[in-house]
Scaffold this active site. Structure first.
Site, PDB file in Angstrom:
ATOM      1  N   THR A  13      31.262  31.136  30.212  1.00 11.87           N
ATOM      2  CA  THR A  13      29.934  31.114  29.587  1.00 11.87           C
ATOM      3  C   THR A  13      29.592  29.761  28.984  1.00 11.87           C
ATOM      4  O   THR A  13      28.436  29.335  29.019  1.00 11.87           O
ATOM      5  CB  THR A  13      29.869  32.186  28.471  1.00 11.87           C
ATOM      6  N   ASP A  57      33.526  32.095  36.821  1.00 14.71           N
ATOM      7  CA  ASP A  57      33.580  33.120  35.785  1.00 14.71           C
ATOM      8  C   ASP A  57      35.060  33.502  35.710  1.00 14.71           C
ATOM      9  O   ASP A  57      35.705  33.696  36.750  1.00 14.71           O
ATOM     10  CB  ASP A  57      32.739  34.318  36.226  1.00 14.71           C
ATOM     11  N   SER A  58      35.611  33.603  34.512  1.00 11.95           N
ATOM     12  CA  SER A  58      37.063  33.778  34.412  1.00 11.95           C
ATOM     13  C   SER A  58      37.557  35.119  34.937  1.00 11.95           C
ATOM     14  O   SER A  58      38.757  35.324  35.084  1.00 11.95           O
ATOM     15  CB  SER A  58      37.532  33.558  32.977  1.00 11.95           C
ATOM     16  N   SER A  59      36.650  36.021  35.271  1.00  9.30           N
ATOM     17  CA  SER A  59      37.086  37.272  35.914  1.00  9.30           C
ATOM     18  C   SER A  59      37.655  36.979  37.304  1.00  9.30           C
ATOM     19  O   SER A  59      38.346  37.815  37.881  1.00  9.30           O
ATOM     20  CB  SER A  59      35.921  38.249  36.040  1.00  9.30           C
ATOM     21  N   THR A 276      53.481  48.837  23.488  1.00 13.05           N
ATOM     22  CA  THR A 276      52.710  49.903  22.838  1.00 13.05           C
ATOM     23  C   THR A 276      51.194  49.753  23.034  1.00 13.05           C
ATOM     24  O   THR A 276      50.693  48.636  23.147  1.00 13.05           O
ATOM     25  CB  THR A 276      53.025  49.987  21.320  1.00 13.05           C
ATOM     26  N   GLN A 277      50.531  50.891  23.076  1.00 12.61           N
ATOM     27  CA  GLN A 277      49.062  50.894  23.144  1.00 12.61           C
ATOM     28  C   GLN A 277      48.437  50.449  21.824  1.00 12.61           C
ATOM     29  O   GLN A 277      47.265  50.094  21.775  1.00 12.61           O
ATOM     30  CB  GLN A 277      48.552  52.306  23.476  1.00 12.61           C
ATOM     31  N   CYS A 278      49.234  50.509  20.731  1.00 17.27           N
ATOM     32  CA  CYS A 278      48.709  50.095  19.427  1.00 17.27           C
ATOM     33  C   CYS A 278      48.545  48.582  19.411  1.00 17.27           C
ATOM     34  O   CYS A 278      49.358  47.855  19.961  1.00 17.27           O
ATOM     35  CB  CYS A 278      49.676  50.469  18.304  1.00 17.27           C
TER      36      CYS A 278
HETATM   37  N1  ASP Z   1      32.320  36.300  32.003  1.00 17.13           N
HETATM   38  C1  ASP Z   1      32.558  35.116  31.231  1.00 17.13           C
HETATM   39  C2  ASP Z   1      33.908  34.567  31.641  1.00 17.13           C
HETATM   40  O1  ASP Z   1      34.905  35.057  31.215  1.00 17.13           O
HETATM   41  C3  ASP Z   1      32.515  35.428  29.783  1.00 17.13           C
HETATM   42  C4  ASP Z   1      32.752  34.252  28.863  1.00 17.13           C
HETATM   43  O2  ASP Z   1      32.977  33.136  29.217  1.00 17.13           O
HETATM   44  O3  ASP Z   1      32.716  34.467  27.644  1.00 17.13           O
HETATM   45  O4  ASP Z   1      33.962  33.626  32.402  1.00 17.13           O
END
Ligand code: ASP
Length: 340
Positions: A13, A57-59, A276-278
């Protein structure tokens, strides 16, 4: 040597603008970041930038991207005092964790940062984050880099990268580190928490690892989880390791059906790492019968590791160690301060 920082732009972003047609956020050319943050020119030290050809985008991050970042750092290691990596927030904790393992004997700061709002918006958090991250990357204390670690700087706080998790899709304080204290807090002054900051081994040269083994997966258990589905997951062809997120202090169902699936998979060589999920606290499998019975199947105790640290550590160890015994030992040790 003149103080110098290399800013590596990967996307996210912080460097996105709205596409007029689609109205979605898409990455723009890195040179525009300097246009958006003229304050960068006021730094007294040498500031260079390296932009990935195709910011993402880091995804869309994957281990080959991490290898590239590690290689850029290695190739420029002697030329700069510190490194700032501009990165999307969505997977920043995974990347910071992965890089912490891939960079051995790190003695200079590698500071990840990004923003929740694009840098060209009036209320952006990006300016503050990038300017502070650069200042931290350049900081020296007693003639040495102030923070010789892979970190995340976000929302006035500096964290050890492999202890973080993205906690909010909205707040400017997007990251948390529940099981390890902040490395620094930024207000009028930068207050470093010296006792929490790693001390580099003197005279060791930086060694990078560029391989990660992706034969891993994660599994979060829940009441009523179907043991036949678990069986299928544990027997996926080629699967070498799994991070299992259990209840509380590492507890799991005690039914024979559940436990026998894990015992069989572990006996045939699968590595099962229990976290752990915690968000706060640690796996301690000797506290409850639900923990001790699960422990007897041969699962490895991941203590207080985050999911992000656990899965990247498993990938890293599988790619860079020969025996399962060696990997199991190292999973339980602190390699880069990722586990208490
Ligand atoms: N979708 C964006 C990413 O991870 C979100 C961000 O940068 O905050 O690239």
């Amino acid at each position: 040597m003149e103080t110098s920082v290399l800013v590596i732009y990967t996307g996210g972003t912080i460097g996105m603008k709205q596409n007029a047609k689609t109205e979605t956020l898409v990455p723009f050319d890195f040179s525009e970041i300097e246009k958006e943050v003229p304050e960068l020119k006021q730094f007294k030290y040498k500031l260079d930038t390296h932009s990935f050809k195709n910011p993402i985008d880091s995804s869309n991050i994957d281990p080959s991207f991490w290898s590239n970042i590690a290689t850029i750092i290695k190739n420029n290691y002697d030329l700069y005092n510190g490194f700032v990596i501009l990165h999307g927030t969505d997977t920043m904790s995974y990347s910071a964790s992965a890089l912490s393992f891939m960079l051995e004997n790190l003695s200079k700061p590698v500071i990840f940062t990004g923003s929740q709002l694009p840098i060209n918006l009036v209320r952006t958090d990006g300016k503050e984050n990038i300017l502070s991250a650069i200042e931290i990357a350049a900081s020296q204390q007693d003639g040495r880099p102030a923070v010789p670690e892979v970190c995340i700087f976000f929302g006035n706080t500096l964290f050890r990268g492999n202890r973080t998790t993205k906690q909010s899709a909205e707040d400017f304080s997007a990251f948390c580190s529940h099981n390890y204290p902040a490395l620094a807090k930024l207000g009028v002054k930068i207050k470093y928490n010296s006792s929490a900051i790693a001390k580099p081994k003197s005279n060791e040269v930086l060694k990078i690892y560029t391989e990660m083994d992706t034969s891993v997966t994660g599994l979060k258990i829940f009441p009523g989880i179907n043991c036949d589905f678990i069986d299928k997951i544990l027997n996926i062809k080629g699967l070498k390791g799994i991070v299992i997120e259990t209840f509380g202090s590492g507890n799991a169902p005690t039914s024979e059906k559940f436990l026998s699936k894990f015992k069989a998979a572990i006996d045939s060589g699968l590595i099962v790492l229990n976290i752990t999920q915690c968000q706060v606290g640690s796996v301690e499998m000797d506290l409850y019968e639900t923990g001790t019975l699960f422990k007897k199947t041969g699962v490895i105790c991941g203590k207080d590791m985050t999911f992000e640290a656990a899965i990247t550590k498993l990938s890293f160890l599988l790619a860079n160690n020969k025996t399962v015994t060696e990997i199991k030992e190292k999973l339980q040790e602190s390699l880069r301060g990722e586990i208490s």
